[in-house]
Design an enzyme around this catalytic site. Structure first.
Site, PDB file in Angstrom:
ATOM      1  N   ASP A   1      54.150  26.268  44.043  1.00 43.03           N
ATOM      2  CA  ASP A   1      53.949  25.115  43.167  1.00 43.03           C
ATOM      3  C   ASP A   1      55.260  24.565  42.633  1.00 43.03           C
ATOM      4  O   ASP A   1      55.525  23.355  42.722  1.00 43.03           O
ATOM      5  CB  ASP A   1      53.033  25.486  41.991  1.00 43.03           C
ATOM      6  CG  ASP A   1      51.616  25.814  42.431  1.00 43.03           C
ATOM      7  OD1 ASP A   1      51.158  25.233  43.425  1.00 43.03           O
ATOM      8  OD2 ASP A   1      50.969  26.652  41.779  1.00 43.03           O
TER       9      ASP A   1
ATOM     10  N   ARG B   1      52.798  32.438  27.038  1.00 51.87           N
ATOM     11  CA  ARG B   1      53.082  31.032  27.343  1.00 51.87           C
ATOM     12  C   ARG B   1      53.823  30.275  26.237  1.00 51.87           C
ATOM     13  O   ARG B   1      54.773  29.542  26.531  1.00 51.87           O
ATOM     14  CB  ARG B   1      51.789  30.302  27.716  1.00 51.87           C
ATOM     15  CG  ARG B   1      51.187  30.741  29.052  1.00 51.87           C
ATOM     16  CD  ARG B   1      52.207  30.706  30.168  1.00 51.87           C
ATOM     17  NE  ARG B   1      51.626  30.960  31.479  1.00 51.87           N
ATOM     18  CZ  ARG B   1      51.991  31.922  32.299  1.00 51.87           C
ATOM     19  NH1 ARG B   1      52.939  32.769  31.918  1.00 51.87           N
ATOM     20  NH2 ARG B   1      51.425  32.073  33.475  1.00 51.87           N
TER      21      ARG B   1
ATOM     22  N   ASP C   1      47.048  27.096  31.205  1.00 49.04           N
ATOM     23  CA  ASP C   1      48.485  27.096  30.940  1.00 49.04           C
ATOM     24  C   ASP C   1      49.055  25.701  30.696  1.00 49.04           C
ATOM     25  O   ASP C   1      50.008  25.547  29.925  1.00 49.04           O
ATOM     26  CB  ASP C   1      49.227  27.768  32.097  1.00 49.04           C
ATOM     27  CG  ASP C   1      49.058  29.278  32.087  1.00 49.04           C
ATOM     28  OD1 ASP C   1      48.619  29.814  31.057  1.00 49.04           O
ATOM     29  OD2 ASP C   1      49.350  29.918  33.120  1.00 49.04           O
TER      30      ASP C   1
ATOM     31  N   SER D   1      46.473  35.642  43.232  1.00 52.20           N
ATOM     32  CA  SER D   1      47.361  34.982  42.291  1.00 52.20           C
ATOM     33  C   SER D   1      47.593  35.962  41.147  1.00 52.20           C
ATOM     34  O   SER D   1      46.649  36.356  40.462  1.00 52.20           O
ATOM     35  CB  SER D   1      46.718  33.687  41.760  1.00 52.20           C
ATOM     36  OG  SER D   1      47.545  33.088  40.773  1.00 52.20           O
TER      37      SER D   1
END
Length: 406
Positions: free
Chosen positions: A13, A92, A121, A170
């Site tokens: 990504d 995060r 996220d 993932s």
């Protein structure tokens, strides 16, 4: 010259986002920022190698100490979400703030991430970033990219994309937890193979006792050895993980309403949360514990949303700080069968009297057992009255001759 800071992992990504930010968003320079919150070393190697291949200025910021402290803050709030300890959610905001600080230091005009429009996220990053004057960019979300499209684009541009576990799962790892999702795990009926786990072993039948010391709600020592937060968490991850402690397989409700299947590993978090709750059970009054459950739930929800700096959390922290002043003592945890079970607790602030609770004593601070008779008579009085009234109403009316009316 326009410059943008990209939250960079070196994965598919964020690698694809580098040329996209230049070609589609008109940025002249992209810098990559990776924040260390306890990821495996191979992830940094991948980020370094990919950045070098892209010719990308790359910065790595060490935020492990700050993140470790936040993890222990979460213990004071007994923080979990739908039954699992918060990990990614806590990391995060720490990551987002570190990237924002670097972006402002480098004079960037924009700040970008590679999150999709389906996950949590994106919201956690942007809650921090939108407090700044920088343009916030989410190429994957805004352009509706799919993984298949990204793979084709990377091949077309000859981008240095590494498959990483062949893209089967993932995985997100930090000091506090490891999450595994995607692939066959998206099927709720799929039984995951043992090899998805790295932090936790299958329980062997062996047991072990560990003593955890707390001061003002914070764990400070293991088996009498004082440790800083980072060392303490790492130590317990290894010790508890060897007993299979801290696995969660669940259906999780994300903020956007999607339900997803998630697998987590969190040995230290599970151990510390269990120990902390056990110590609170010894030192806090029933009223404090009942009210604190509401405070803990609110704190956990805001943390899950990435809003750890919200005014509400500041107010909740004030309550937590007051209650934690007495959460000082030791808890003995037994690792057994994949569980971290409290089997002993001690504190000078215990709201408990052994003699008062004992069946071998007659009185409680001068209160005779017979004094409870009056309380027992009143206990349930209103309920009895209500039940009697309801029963009377249900009786059939009697006729004048004593028979019932037809």
């Amino acid at each position: 010259m326009k410059k943008v800071a990209l939250a960079f992992s070196g994965g598919l990504d964020t690698t694809v986002c580098v040329p996209i930010l230049e070609e589609e968003y008109g940025y002249d320079e992209v810098i990559g920022v990776t924040v260390d919150v306890g990821q495996p070393e191979e992830e940094f190697e991948e980020a370094y190698e990919t950045a070098e291949a892209l010719g990308l200025d790359h910065y790595v910021i060490d935020a492990k100490q700050e993140f470790a402290q936040l993890c222990l803050d979460s213990v004071c709030a007994n923080a979990d979400y739908q039954g699992y300890p918060l990990g990614t959610a806590l990391a995060r905001p720490v990551i987002a703030q570190a990237i924002l600080d670097k972006a402002e230091e480098e004079g960037c005009d924009g700040i970008a991430h590679g999150c999709t429009g389906k996950g949590n996220d994106q919201l956690r990053f942007e809650a921090v970033w939108r407090a700044s004057d920088l343009e916030v960019i989410a190429p994957v979300r805004e352009m509706g990219m799919t993984r298949e499209w990204e793979i084709e684009y990377a091949a077309e541009k000859d981008l240095p994309v590494q498959g990483g576990n062949e893209g089967v799962w993932s995985i997100d790892t930090n000091l506090w937890s490891r999450s595994i999702e995607g692939g066959n795990l998206e099927d709720p009926g799929y039984v995951p193979p043992e090899d998805i786990y790295e932090w936790t072993d299958q329980p062997s039948g062996e047991t072990e006792l560990v003593e955890i010391e707390f001061e003002d709600g914070y764990p400070v020592a293991i088996d009498g050895e004082a440790m800083e937060p980072l060392e303490l968490i790492s130590h317990l991850n290894e010790k508890a993980g060897s007993h299979g402690v801290g696995r969660t397989d669940m259906m999780e409700d994300r903020m956007l309403g999607l339900k997803v299947r998630e697998n987590y590993e969190h040995p230290a978090a599970t151990t510390l949360l269990n120990a902390h709750k056990a110590l609170e059970g010894l030192v806090l009054t029933k009223e404090e514990r009942d009210f604190k459950a509401t405070v803990d739930d609110e704190w956990s929800q805001k943390a899950y949303e990435g809003l750890i700096d919200a005014p509400l959390v500041g107010a909740l922290n004030a309550f937590l700080e007051t209650t934690q002043e007495r959460v000082t003592g030791t808890v003995t945890i037994k690792f057994e069968g994949g569980q971290a079970r409290p089997v002993g607790r001690e504190s000078e602030y215990a709201a408990y009297s052994e003699s008062a609770a004992s069946f071998n004593t007659e009185t409680v601070d001068g209160i005779e057992q017979a004094d409870a008779t009056g309380v027992a008579k009143y206990h349930g009085f209103q309920a009895r009255l209500a039940n009697q009234s309801a029963a009377q109403k249900e009786k059939p009316e009697l006729a004048a001759d004593g028979g019932s009316e037809e």
